[in-house]
Design a protein around this motif. Structure first.
Motif, short mmCIF file in Angstrom:
data_model
loop_
_atom_site.label_atom_id
_atom_site.label_comp_id
_atom_site.label_asym_id
_atom_site.label_seq_id
_atom_site.Cartn_x
_atom_site.Cartn_y
_atom_site.Cartn_z
N PHE A 6 0.84 -1.20 0.00
CA PHE A 6 0.00 0.00 0.00
C PHE A 6 0.87 1.25 0.00
N THR A 7 1.88 1.27 0.88
CA THR A 7 2.79 2.43 0.99
C THR A 7 3.59 2.60 -0.30
N ARG A 8 4.09 1.53 -0.87
CA ARG A 8 4.84 1.60 -2.14
C ARG A 8 3.98 2.21 -3.23
N ASN A 9 2.73 1.76 -3.34
CA ASN A 9 1.81 2.29 -4.35
C ASN A 9 1.48 3.76 -4.09
N LEU A 10 1.32 4.12 -2.83
CA LEU A 10 1.02 5.50 -2.46
C LEU A 10 2.17 6.42 -2.85
N LYS A 11 3.40 6.00 -2.55
CA LYS A 11 4.57 6.82 -2.92
C LYS A 11 4.68 6.94 -4.44
N ALA A 12 4.43 5.87 -5.16
CA ALA A 12 4.50 5.92 -6.62
C ALA A 12 3.45 6.88 -7.17
N ASP A 13 2.25 6.84 -6.61
CA ASP A 13 1.16 7.74 -7.04
C ASP A 13 1.56 9.20 -6.77
N LEU A 14 2.08 9.49 -5.58
CA LEU A 14 2.52 10.84 -5.24
C LEU A 14 3.58 11.33 -6.22
N ARG A 15 4.57 10.50 -6.47
CA ARG A 15 5.69 10.90 -7.34
C ARG A 15 5.27 11.04 -8.79
N ALA A 16 4.33 10.23 -9.22
CA ALA A 16 3.89 10.28 -10.62
C ALA A 16 2.93 11.44 -10.89
N ASN A 17 2.33 12.01 -9.85
CA ASN A 17 1.27 13.01 -10.04
C ASN A 17 1.54 14.32 -9.32
N GLY A 18 2.81 14.72 -9.29
CA GLY A 18 3.16 16.02 -8.74
C GLY A 18 2.80 16.21 -7.29
N THR A 84 14.63 15.11 4.01
CA THR A 84 14.20 15.46 2.67
C THR A 84 12.69 15.37 2.63
N VAL A 85 12.06 16.42 2.09
CA VAL A 85 10.61 16.49 1.99
C VAL A 85 10.24 16.49 0.52
N GLU A 86 9.29 15.61 0.16
CA GLU A 86 8.66 15.63 -1.17
C GLU A 86 7.20 15.98 -0.94
N ALA A 87 6.82 17.22 -1.32
CA ALA A 87 5.45 17.67 -1.10
C ALA A 87 5.06 18.65 -2.19
N GLY A 88 3.83 18.54 -2.65
CA GLY A 88 3.33 19.49 -3.63
C GLY A 88 4.13 19.53 -4.91
#
Length: 138
Positions: A6-18, A84-88
């Motif tokens: 679930f977490t792997r998919n969530l991170k991939a979704d976040l990274r793929a969609n800005g 390191t923060v990945e946000a927005g």
């Protein structure tokens, strides 16, 4: 689906969609990927965390859904406050600061107003849920 998948998919979704979650139960929530350095391992550790904003700072709460213990990322930030923060849709370095006292209470209440699931957490645990601000470093 297990938690790691679930977490792997969530991170991939976040990274793929800005930085936006587009599907599943977390869709539309403000989420970040926080990379800390493991307090014991010294290795990079990623966690997906919901956040609110206070001016230029990101506010996160170490709720762990009201579990009796703090999340690992909290201990990692105490040991090494650089993260390191990945946000927005952005990735940047930040410095973590734990907020205490009246300021902690104010920020937690503000966080819970925007993220209603946090309102009941203090009633479900005996610990005081830590509040951390993340401030961009240049």
């Amino acid at each position: 689906m297990d938690y790691e998948e679930f977490t792997r998919n969530l991170k991939a979704d976040l990274r793929a969609n800005g930085g936006v979650v587009t599907s599943g139960p977390m869709a539309g929530r403000p989420l970040m990927i926080l990379t800390t350095i493991g307090a014991q391992s010294g290795e990079p550790r990623e966690a997906v965390i919901t956040y609110t904003r206070e001016g230029d700072k990101y506010v996160i709460a170490a709720s762990k859904s009201a579990a009796p213990t703090n999340p690992h990322w909290y201990h990692n930030l105490l040991a090494n406050p650089e993260a390191t923060v990945e946000a927005g849709g952005e990735t940047f370095q930040a410095r973590a600061t734990e907020v205490t006292g009246a300021e902690r209470d104010r920020l937690y209440e503000q966080h819970a107003e925007e993220r209603p699931e946090f309102k009941d957490y203090p009633n479900k645990t005996t610990r005081v849920i830590p509040v951390i601000t993340l401030e961009r470093v240049s």
